[in-house]
Design a protein around this motif. Sequence first.
Motif, PDB file in Angstrom:
ATOM      1  N   MET A   1      55.601 126.856  24.906  1.00  0.00           N
ATOM      2  CA  MET A   1      56.786 127.570  25.338  1.00  0.00           C
ATOM      3  C   MET A   1      57.543 126.670  26.324  1.00  0.00           C
ATOM      4  O   MET A   1      56.957 126.174  27.282  1.00  0.00           O
ATOM      5  N   THR A   2      58.822 126.497  26.076  1.00  0.00           N
ATOM      6  CA  THR A   2      59.640 125.661  26.956  1.00  0.00           C
ATOM      7  C   THR A   2      60.630 126.464  27.791  1.00  0.00           C
ATOM      8  O   THR A   2      61.165 125.950  28.768  1.00  0.00           O
ATOM      9  N   SER A   3      60.870 127.725  27.413  1.00  0.00           N
ATOM     10  CA  SER A   3      61.844 128.555  28.112  1.00  0.00           C
ATOM     11  C   SER A   3      61.357 130.000  28.137  1.00  0.00           C
ATOM     12  O   SER A   3      60.707 130.453  27.202  1.00  0.00           O
ATOM     13  N   VAL A   4      61.683 130.693  29.226  1.00  0.00           N
ATOM     14  CA  VAL A   4      61.319 132.106  29.340  1.00  0.00           C
ATOM     15  C   VAL A   4      62.486 132.855  29.982  1.00  0.00           C
ATOM     16  O   VAL A   4      63.203 132.302  30.823  1.00  0.00           O
ATOM     17  N   THR A   5      62.683 134.111  29.559  1.00  0.00           N
ATOM     18  CA  THR A   5      63.712 134.971  30.139  1.00  0.00           C
ATOM     19  C   THR A   5      63.030 136.196  30.734  1.00  0.00           C
ATOM     20  O   THR A   5      62.223 136.845  30.070  1.00  0.00           O
ATOM     21  N   ILE A   6      63.371 136.495  31.977  1.00  0.00           N
ATOM     22  CA  ILE A   6      62.802 137.632  32.698  1.00  0.00           C
ATOM     23  C   ILE A   6      63.946 138.588  33.002  1.00  0.00           C
ATOM     24  O   ILE A   6      64.937 138.206  33.628  1.00  0.00           O
ATOM     25  N   GLY A   7      63.806 139.818  32.554  1.00  0.00           N
ATOM     26  CA  GLY A   7      64.865 140.815  32.683  1.00  0.00           C
ATOM     27  C   GLY A   7      65.101 141.304  34.101  1.00  0.00           C
ATOM     28  O   GLY A   7      64.264 141.130  34.985  1.00  0.00           O
ATOM     29  N   ASP A   8      66.239 141.966  34.290  1.00  0.00           N
ATOM     30  CA  ASP A   8      66.624 142.417  35.627  1.00  0.00           C
ATOM     31  C   ASP A   8      65.789 143.580  36.153  1.00  0.00           C
ATOM     32  O   ASP A   8      65.801 143.850  37.335  1.00  0.00           O
ATOM     33  N   GLY A   9      65.029 144.240  35.311  1.00  0.00           N
ATOM     34  CA  GLY A   9      64.204 145.358  35.752  1.00  0.00           C
ATOM     35  C   GLY A   9      62.788 144.963  36.136  1.00  0.00           C
ATOM     36  O   GLY A   9      62.007 145.798  36.591  1.00  0.00           O
ATOM     37  N   VAL A  10      62.445 143.697  36.006  1.00  0.00           N
ATOM     38  CA  VAL A  10      61.091 143.236  36.318  1.00  0.00           C
ATOM     39  C   VAL A  10      60.927 143.151  37.837  1.00  0.00           C
ATOM     40  O   VAL A  10      61.745 142.547  38.531  1.00  0.00           O
ATOM     41  N   THR A  11      59.860 143.756  38.356  1.00  0.00           N
ATOM     42  CA  THR A  11      59.615 143.743  39.802  1.00  0.00           C
ATOM     43  C   THR A  11      58.378 142.935  40.183  1.00  0.00           C
ATOM     44  O   THR A  11      58.231 142.555  41.338  1.00  0.00           O
ATOM     45  N   ASN A  16      48.353 135.457  35.836  1.00  0.00           N
ATOM     46  CA  ASN A  16      48.222 134.385  34.844  1.00  0.00           C
ATOM     47  C   ASN A  16      49.198 134.500  33.677  1.00  0.00           C
ATOM     48  O   ASN A  16      48.944 133.981  32.605  1.00  0.00           O
ATOM     49  N   ALA A  17      50.327 135.120  33.892  1.00  0.00           N
ATOM     50  CA  ALA A  17      51.291 135.352  32.811  1.00  0.00           C
ATOM     51  C   ALA A  17      51.745 134.062  32.130  1.00  0.00           C
ATOM     52  O   ALA A  17      51.966 134.043  30.925  1.00  0.00           O
ATOM     53  N   PHE A  18      51.878 132.990  32.875  1.00  0.00           N
ATOM     54  CA  PHE A  18      52.359 131.728  32.304  1.00  0.00           C
ATOM     55  C   PHE A  18      51.297 130.632  32.371  1.00  0.00           C
ATOM     56  O   PHE A  18      51.601 129.450  32.350  1.00  0.00           O
ATOM     57  N   TYR A  19      50.045 131.056  32.425  1.00  0.00           N
ATOM     58  CA  TYR A  19      48.938 130.099  32.480  1.00  0.00           C
ATOM     59  C   TYR A  19      48.971 129.178  31.258  1.00  0.00           C
ATOM     60  O   TYR A  19      49.089 129.632  30.132  1.00  0.00           O
ATOM     61  N   GLY A  20      48.904 127.892  31.495  1.00  0.00           N
ATOM     62  CA  GLY A  20      48.893 126.922  30.412  1.00  0.00           C
ATOM     63  C   GLY A  20      50.258 126.580  29.853  1.00  0.00           C
ATOM     64  O   GLY A  20      50.361 125.814  28.903  1.00  0.00           O
ATOM     65  N   LEU A  41      51.780 131.068  39.995  1.00  0.00           N
ATOM     66  CA  LEU A  41      52.352 131.483  38.713  1.00  0.00           C
ATOM     67  C   LEU A  41      53.047 130.337  37.983  1.00  0.00           C
ATOM     68  O   LEU A  41      52.851 130.142  36.796  1.00  0.00           O
ATOM     69  N   PHE A  42      53.842 129.576  38.679  1.00  0.00           N
ATOM     70  CA  PHE A  42      54.582 128.472  38.064  1.00  0.00           C
ATOM     71  C   PHE A  42      54.040 127.113  38.509  1.00  0.00           C
ATOM     72  O   PHE A  42      54.740 126.111  38.505  1.00  0.00           O
ATOM     73  N   GLU A  43      52.780 127.051  38.854  1.00  0.00           N
ATOM     74  CA  GLU A  43      52.176 125.834  39.385  1.00  0.00           C
ATOM     75  C   GLU A  43      52.216 124.659  38.407  1.00  0.00           C
ATOM     76  O   GLU A  43      52.391 123.518  38.810  1.00  0.00           O
ATOM     77  N   ASN A  44      52.073 124.913  37.126  1.00  0.00           N
ATOM     78  CA  ASN A  44      51.984 123.831  36.144  1.00  0.00           C
ATOM     79  C   ASN A  44      53.279 123.554  35.396  1.00  0.00           C
ATOM     80  O   ASN A  44      53.255 122.947  34.338  1.00  0.00           O
ATOM     81  N   ASN A  65      57.616 133.362  47.256  1.00  0.00           N
ATOM     82  CA  ASN A  65      56.301 132.944  46.795  1.00  0.00           C
ATOM     83  C   ASN A  65      56.312 132.717  45.285  1.00  0.00           C
ATOM     84  O   ASN A  65      56.752 133.568  44.527  1.00  0.00           O
ATOM     85  N   GLY A  66      55.864 131.554  44.844  1.00  0.00           N
ATOM     86  CA  GLY A  66      55.811 131.233  43.425  1.00  0.00           C
ATOM     87  C   GLY A  66      57.097 130.654  42.885  1.00  0.00           C
ATOM     88  O   GLY A  66      57.088 129.614  42.220  1.00  0.00           O
ATOM     89  N   TRP A  67      58.196 131.271  43.171  1.00  0.00           N
ATOM     90  CA  TRP A  67      59.496 130.840  42.652  1.00  0.00           C
ATOM     91  C   TRP A  67      59.950 129.517  43.262  1.00  0.00           C
ATOM     92  O   TRP A  67      60.702 128.767  42.652  1.00  0.00           O
ATOM     93  N   SER A  68      59.477 129.225  44.437  1.00  0.00           N
ATOM     94  CA  SER A  68      59.865 127.986  45.103  1.00  0.00           C
ATOM     95  C   SER A  68      59.251 126.747  44.446  1.00  0.00           C
ATOM     96  O   SER A  68      59.569 125.623  44.831  1.00  0.00           O
ATOM     97  N   ASN A  69      58.399 126.929  43.442  1.00  0.00           N
ATOM     98  CA  ASN A  69      57.828 125.795  42.707  1.00  0.00           C
ATOM     99  C   ASN A  69      58.851 125.104  41.814  1.00  0.00           C
ATOM    100  O   ASN A  69      58.607 123.992  41.355  1.00  0.00           O
ATOM    101  N   PHE A  70      59.969 125.746  41.562  1.00  0.00           N
ATOM    102  CA  PHE A  70      61.006 125.133  40.732  1.00  0.00           C
ATOM    103  C   PHE A  70      61.773 124.074  41.533  1.00  0.00           C
ATOM    104  O   PHE A  70      62.164 124.320  42.666  1.00  0.00           O
ATOM    105  N   ASP A  71      61.964 122.917  40.919  1.00  0.00           N
ATOM    106  CA  ASP A  71      62.720 121.840  41.572  1.00  0.00           C
ATOM    107  C   ASP A  71      64.208 122.180  41.646  1.00  0.00           C
ATOM    108  O   ASP A  71      64.883 121.790  42.598  1.00  0.00           O
TER     109      ASP A  71
END
Length: 77
Positions: A1-11, A16-20, A41-44, A65-71
């Motif tokens: 998977m190279t791309s993911v979309t997360i909807g506006d209602g996700v809290t 491990n949702a994106f493990y691997g 979550l986005f470590e890899n 937390n987690g989201w700051s892993n994005f460059d």
Amino acid sequence: MTSVTIGDGVTSIVYNAFYGCNALTECYCYATTPPSCSSYLFENIKDGATLYVPVGCGSKYSSANGWSNFDNIIEMD
């Protein structure tokens, strides 16, 4: 998977949702508040991966937390 979309209602996203998913280069998140998640979550994700978030929400995600892993965090219309 190279791309993911997360909807506006996700809290929250489970630990491990994106493990691997080390090919992930783009994430589109439409939630105005960053969904709660583990700091691992986005470590890899690929170097240079981009997170797209709603306009005015970039600073929330860059310090969340987690989201700051994005460059790159880009605000989208």
